[in-house]
Design an enzyme around this catalytic site. Structure first.
Site, mmCIF file in Angstrom:
data_model
loop_
_atom_site.group_PDB
_atom_site.id
_atom_site.type_symbol
_atom_site.label_atom_id
_atom_site.label_comp_id
_atom_site.label_asym_id
_atom_site.label_seq_id
_atom_site.Cartn_x
_atom_site.Cartn_y
_atom_site.Cartn_z
ATOM 1 N N GLU A 219 -0.465 4.820 -0.477
ATOM 2 C CA GLU A 219 -1.242 6.058 -0.673
ATOM 3 C C GLU A 219 -0.357 7.274 -0.445
ATOM 4 O O GLU A 219 0.465 7.277 0.471
ATOM 5 C CB GLU A 219 -2.381 6.099 0.339
ATOM 6 C CG GLU A 219 -3.748 5.961 -0.285
ATOM 7 C CD GLU A 219 -4.825 5.935 0.778
ATOM 8 O OE1 GLU A 219 -4.914 6.916 1.524
ATOM 9 O OE2 GLU A 219 -5.539 4.929 0.851
ATOM 10 N N TYR B 122 0.860 -1.196 0.000
ATOM 11 C CA TYR B 122 0.000 0.000 0.000
ATOM 12 C C TYR B 122 0.881 1.225 0.000
ATOM 13 O O TYR B 122 1.873 1.263 0.729
ATOM 14 C CB TYR B 122 -0.911 0.013 1.235
ATOM 15 C CG TYR B 122 -2.364 -0.058 0.831
ATOM 16 C CD1 TYR B 122 -2.905 0.951 0.035
ATOM 17 C CD2 TYR B 122 -3.177 -1.124 1.194
ATOM 18 C CE1 TYR B 122 -4.217 0.881 -0.392
ATOM 19 C CE2 TYR B 122 -4.488 -1.197 0.767
ATOM 20 C CZ TYR B 122 -5.003 -0.183 -0.023
ATOM 21 O OH TYR B 122 -6.289 -0.245 -0.453
ATOM 22 N N ARG C 146 -1.348 -1.695 -19.016
ATOM 23 C CA ARG C 146 -2.624 -0.977 -18.888
ATOM 24 C C ARG C 146 -2.477 0.033 -17.782
ATOM 25 O O ARG C 146 -2.092 -0.304 -16.668
ATOM 26 C CB ARG C 146 -3.746 -1.931 -18.485
ATOM 27 C CG ARG C 146 -3.970 -3.093 -19.410
ATOM 28 C CD ARG C 146 -5.385 -3.581 -19.288
ATOM 29 N NE ARG C 146 -6.248 -2.645 -19.984
ATOM 30 C CZ ARG C 146 -6.342 -2.580 -21.321
ATOM 31 N NH1 ARG C 146 -5.665 -3.396 -22.082
ATOM 32 N NH2 ARG C 146 -7.131 -1.707 -21.885
ATOM 33 N N LYS D 252 -1.806 2.096 -25.190
ATOM 34 C CA LYS D 252 -2.233 2.104 -26.599
ATOM 35 C C LYS D 252 -0.979 2.294 -27.464
ATOM 36 O O LYS D 252 -0.124 1.420 -27.450
ATOM 37 C CB LYS D 252 -3.281 3.190 -26.805
ATOM 38 C CG LYS D 252 -4.506 2.995 -25.880
ATOM 39 C CD LYS D 252 -5.591 3.984 -26.197
ATOM 40 C CE LYS D 252 -6.525 4.191 -25.040
ATOM 41 N NZ LYS D 252 -7.832 3.653 -25.142
ATOM 42 N N THR E 89 -3.407 7.273 -21.585
ATOM 43 C CA THR E 89 -3.267 5.878 -21.173
ATOM 44 C C THR E 89 -1.822 5.503 -21.483
ATOM 45 O O THR E 89 -1.131 6.198 -22.228
ATOM 46 C CB THR E 89 -4.198 4.945 -21.978
ATOM 47 O OG1 THR E 89 -3.935 5.136 -23.374
ATOM 48 C CG2 THR E 89 -5.662 5.221 -21.703
ATOM 49 N N ASP F 113 -6.386 15.043 -23.784
ATOM 50 C CA ASP F 113 -6.367 13.604 -23.514
ATOM 51 C C ASP F 113 -5.692 12.943 -24.719
ATOM 52 O O ASP F 113 -6.303 12.752 -25.773
ATOM 53 C CB ASP F 113 -7.821 13.129 -23.355
ATOM 54 C CG ASP F 113 -7.925 11.631 -23.141
ATOM 55 O OD1 ASP F 113 -6.908 10.929 -23.291
ATOM 56 O OD2 ASP F 113 -9.040 11.159 -22.840
HETATM 57 N N1 PLP Z 1 -9.423 8.614 -23.212
HETATM 58 C C1 PLP Z 1 -9.444 8.258 -24.495
HETATM 59 C C2 PLP Z 1 -9.288 9.303 -25.549
HETATM 60 C C3 PLP Z 1 -9.631 6.918 -24.839
HETATM 61 O O1 PLP Z 1 -9.682 6.559 -26.130
HETATM 62 C C4 PLP Z 1 -9.793 5.964 -23.817
HETATM 63 C C5 PLP Z 1 -9.984 4.524 -24.090
HETATM 64 O O2 PLP Z 1 -10.474 4.067 -25.011
HETATM 65 C C6 PLP Z 1 -9.772 6.396 -22.488
HETATM 66 C C7 PLP Z 1 -9.578 7.722 -22.227
HETATM 67 C C8 PLP Z 1 -10.011 5.443 -21.366
HETATM 68 O O3 PLP Z 1 -8.922 4.658 -21.096
HETATM 69 P P1 PLP Z 1 -9.044 3.430 -20.086
HETATM 70 O O4 PLP Z 1 -9.797 2.376 -20.781
HETATM 71 O O5 PLP Z 1 -7.624 3.073 -19.787
HETATM 72 O O6 PLP Z 1 -9.743 3.942 -18.867
#
Ligand code: PLP
Length: 479
Positions: A67, A65, A280, A274, A271, A242
Site C-alpha cells: 500500500e 503487500y 488485465r 485491450k 485499461t 478514458d
Molecule cells: N472504460 C472503457 C471505455 C471500457 O471499454 C472498459 C471495458 O470494457 C472499461 C473502462 C472497464 O475496464 P475493466 O473491465 O478493466 O474494468
C-alpha cells in the site's frame, strides 16, 4: 526430438506444478489455450498478451503487500515492488509522453474511480480544506465533514451516451459513477452517427459540468481531443479521457496530434489489456497538478497493489515502445478498415458507415438495404454457432435497448496479434455476411432464431481453416 522453446518448458513446468495440487485447474488453463486457439475472436476489447507478459505475472511478487506509492509504503520490505512500479511508470510516461503515470489500478473501472476521486479531491476537497483552514479531512468538525460529503455528491459530469458508444463508468446509474455525479450525456448526429461536437459544446455551456469525460467502448471513429479540451476550458471543466479501448493506437502512434488525448486531457485513464496488449489492469496518466491526488488511489478506492501485475504491465509497456508494436497498431487499423469495407460491399450496414480505429459496429437489423428483424443478441448467438466470437452492442437510438440491442461490435486487435491481414479480413467479412443473411429471427422472441445447421457448420469449418494458417502462441506446445 525437437528442442522445446523456453516458453514451452516454462508453461509445461508451471502446469505440472499446478496439476500436482488441483488438476482441474491445470486442465482448465490448458483447455483455455485450446479454446482460444480455435476461436475466431473478434471481440474488440480482447487481445493476446505475449508469453513474456503472461509469465511475468505468475510469481512471488504477488505475495507482497505494498500500500502506498514508490518510496512511501505502509509496509516494510517493498524494494522490489518499488523497482517494478517505477519501471512500469517510467515506460508509461515515456510511451505516452505523460508527465505522471500511476500503474496500480487493477482494471479500467478502478482507474476511472481513481481519476474521479482525484478530480473531486482537487476541485472540491482541497478548496474546502483551505476555506476551513485545516490540513486534512480528519481535522474537520462533524458538521463541516457532513457538508463536504454532501458537496462530493453534488457535482456534474458530462459523458458520452451509452447508445452512442460511451461506457457505464461515464456517469450511468448502474455504475457507482452515476450514483456519485449528476450526469448528462452527449451523443452522435442521428444522420451521420458521428460525434456532434457542436451539440456537445451547447450541452456543456448549459450544464456546466465539473468533469467532461471523453472516450468510448463502441464508437468506431477518431475523437478530436483538442476540441474537447477547448470546450472543457470554455466551461471550466476538467477533461478526463478514458482511452481504455484505443490506448494501443495511441501507444502505436496511429492516433497523434488532436487525436492523442494525452497532451490535451488533464487526466487520462486506460485499461492495459485491450489494444495495448498487456495484462488485465488499468492505469492513470495525468498532468502534474493532479499527480498527488492520483497517487492516493490506494487505499482511497483501490485495494493493495498487485505487484506481479505491475511487473507484467512493465513488460507489456516495454513491448509497446518497439517499432514492431507501432507496426502492429497500424495493422489493427488497416484490418478494421478492410473488414468494414468487406462487410459494406456485402450489404452489411455499419454505424457511421465505416471505421477509423480498431472496431466496427454492425447494425444487424438491416442487410442489403432491407430489414432483417434480427436483434444484436440473435446475431451474436448465430455468429457464435458458426464459430465467430463477437459481442452484441447497442447502436444509437437503439429500439431494442441495452440487453437485446440491434448491433454487433467486432474488432481486430486479437486477430491482428495472430497475424491475420487484410486478405483474411475479406474472408471474415464474407463469413459474417453469410451468417447474417442465413439467420431468421423467431416471431415471438428477441433471443431465438434459426440458422441452418449446415450453414453454421460450413462457416465454422471455413473459420477453422483460416485460423490454422495463423497459430496462436506458436512457441508454446503443451505436453
Ligand atoms: N472504460 C472503457 C471505455 C471500457 O471499454 C472498459 C471495458 O470494457 C472499461 C473502462 C472497464 O475496464 P475493466 O473491465 O478493466 O474494468
Amino acid at each position: 526430438m525437437n528442442a522445446q522453446s523456453s516458453e514451452s518448458v516454462a508453461v509445461n513446468a508451471a502446469l505440472d506444478v499446478v496439476r500436482a495440487v488441483e488438476p482441474r485447474i491445470a486442465d482448465a488453463i490448458a483447455r483455455e489455450l485450446t479454446a482460444q486457439r480455435e476461436s475466431l475472436k473478434l471481440i474488440a476489447s480482447e487481445n493476446y498478451a505475449s508469453p513474456a507478459t503472461l509469465l511475468a505475472m505468475g510469481n512471488w511478487l504477488s505475495d507482497k503487500y505494498a500500500e502506498g506509492t514508490v518510496g512511501r509504503r505502509f509496509y516494510a520490505g517493498c524494494q522490489q515492488v518499488d523497482t517494478v512500479e517505477s519501471i512500469a511508470a517510467e515506460h508509461a510516461r515515456e510511451l505516452f509522453g505523460a508527465s505522471h503515470a500511476y500503474v496500480q489500478p487493477h482494471s479500467g473501472i478502478d482507474a476511472n474511480l481513481v481519476a474521479f476521486w482525484a478530480v473531486l479531491a482537487q476541485r472540491v476537497e482541497a478548496p474546502f480544506l483551505r476555506e476551513k483552514s485545516v490540513r486534512q479531512v480528519n481535522d474537520l468538525t462533524e458538521s463541516d465533514w457532513a457538508q463536504l460529503r454532501h458537496d462530493f455528491g453534488d457535482q456534474r459530469m458530462l459523458g458520452m451516451a451509452l447508445d452512442a458508444g460511451g461506457h457505464l463508468t461515464h456517469g450511468f446509474r448502474p455504475n457507482i459513477s452515476g450514483k456519485m455525479f449528476h450526469q448528462r450525456s452527449y451523443g452522435t448526429n442521428p444522420t451521420t452517427g458521428l460525434l456532434d461536437y457542436d451539440a456537445l459544446r451547447e450541452t456543456a455551456r448549459e450544464f456546466r459540468p465539473m468533469i467532461i469525460v471523453g472516450g468510448y467502448s463502441a464508437y468506431p471513429r477518431k475523437v478530436n481531443f483538442a476540441t474537447l479540451r477547448e470546450i472543457a476550458d470554455e466551461v471550466g471543466a476538467t477533461l478526463m479521457v478514458d482511452m481504455a479501448h484505443f490506448a494501443g493506437l495511441v501507444a502505436g502512434k496511429v492516433f497523434t496530434g488532436d487525436f492523442d488525448p494525452v497532451p490535451h486531457a488533464h487526466i487520462v485513464t486506460t485499461t492495459t489489456h485491450k489494444t495495448l496488449r498487456g495484462p488485465r489492469g488499468g492505469m492513470v496518466l495525468c498532468q502534474p497538478e493532479l499527480a498527488d491526488q492520483v497517487d492516493r488511489g490506494c487505499p482511497m478506492v483501490l485495494g493493495g497493489p498487485l505487484p506481479h501485475v505491475m511487473a507484467a504491465k512493465a513488460v507489456a509497456l516495454a513491448e509497446a515502445r518497439t517499432a514492431s508494436f507501432r507496426d502492429y497498431a497500424q495493422r489493427v487499423v488497416d484490418n478494421a478498415a478492410a473488414l468494414a469495407e468487406g462487410l459494406q460491399r456485402r450489404g452489411v450496414r455499419l454505424v457511421t458507415g465505416g471505421t477509423e480505429n480498431h472496431l466496427v459496429l454492425i447494425d444487424a437489423s438491416q442487410l442489403g438495404g432491407a430489414a432483417t428483424g434480427l436483434t444484436g443478441r440473435q446475431a451474436e448467438a448465430a455468429l457464435l454457432d458458426a464459430g465467430i466470437v463477437t459481442n452484441r452492442n447497442a447502436i444509437p437510438q437503439d429500439p431494442n435497448g441495452a440487453w437485446y440491442t440491434s448491433g454487433v461490435r467486432i474488432g481486430t486487435p486479437a486477430l491482428t496479434t495472430r497475424g491475420l491481414g487484410v486478405a483474411e479480413m475479406d474472408t471474415i467479412a464474407e463469413l459474417i455476411a453469410t451468417v447474417l443473411s442465413s439467420t431468421r429471427p423467431a416471431a415471438d422472441s428477441k433471443a431465438k432464431y434459426t440458422l441452418d445447421e449446415s450453414v453454421a457448420a460450413k462457416v465454422s469449418g471455413q473459420a477453422s481453416d483460416l485460423l490454422s494458417g495463423f497459430p496462436l502462441y506458436p512457441e508454446i506446445a503443451l505436453h
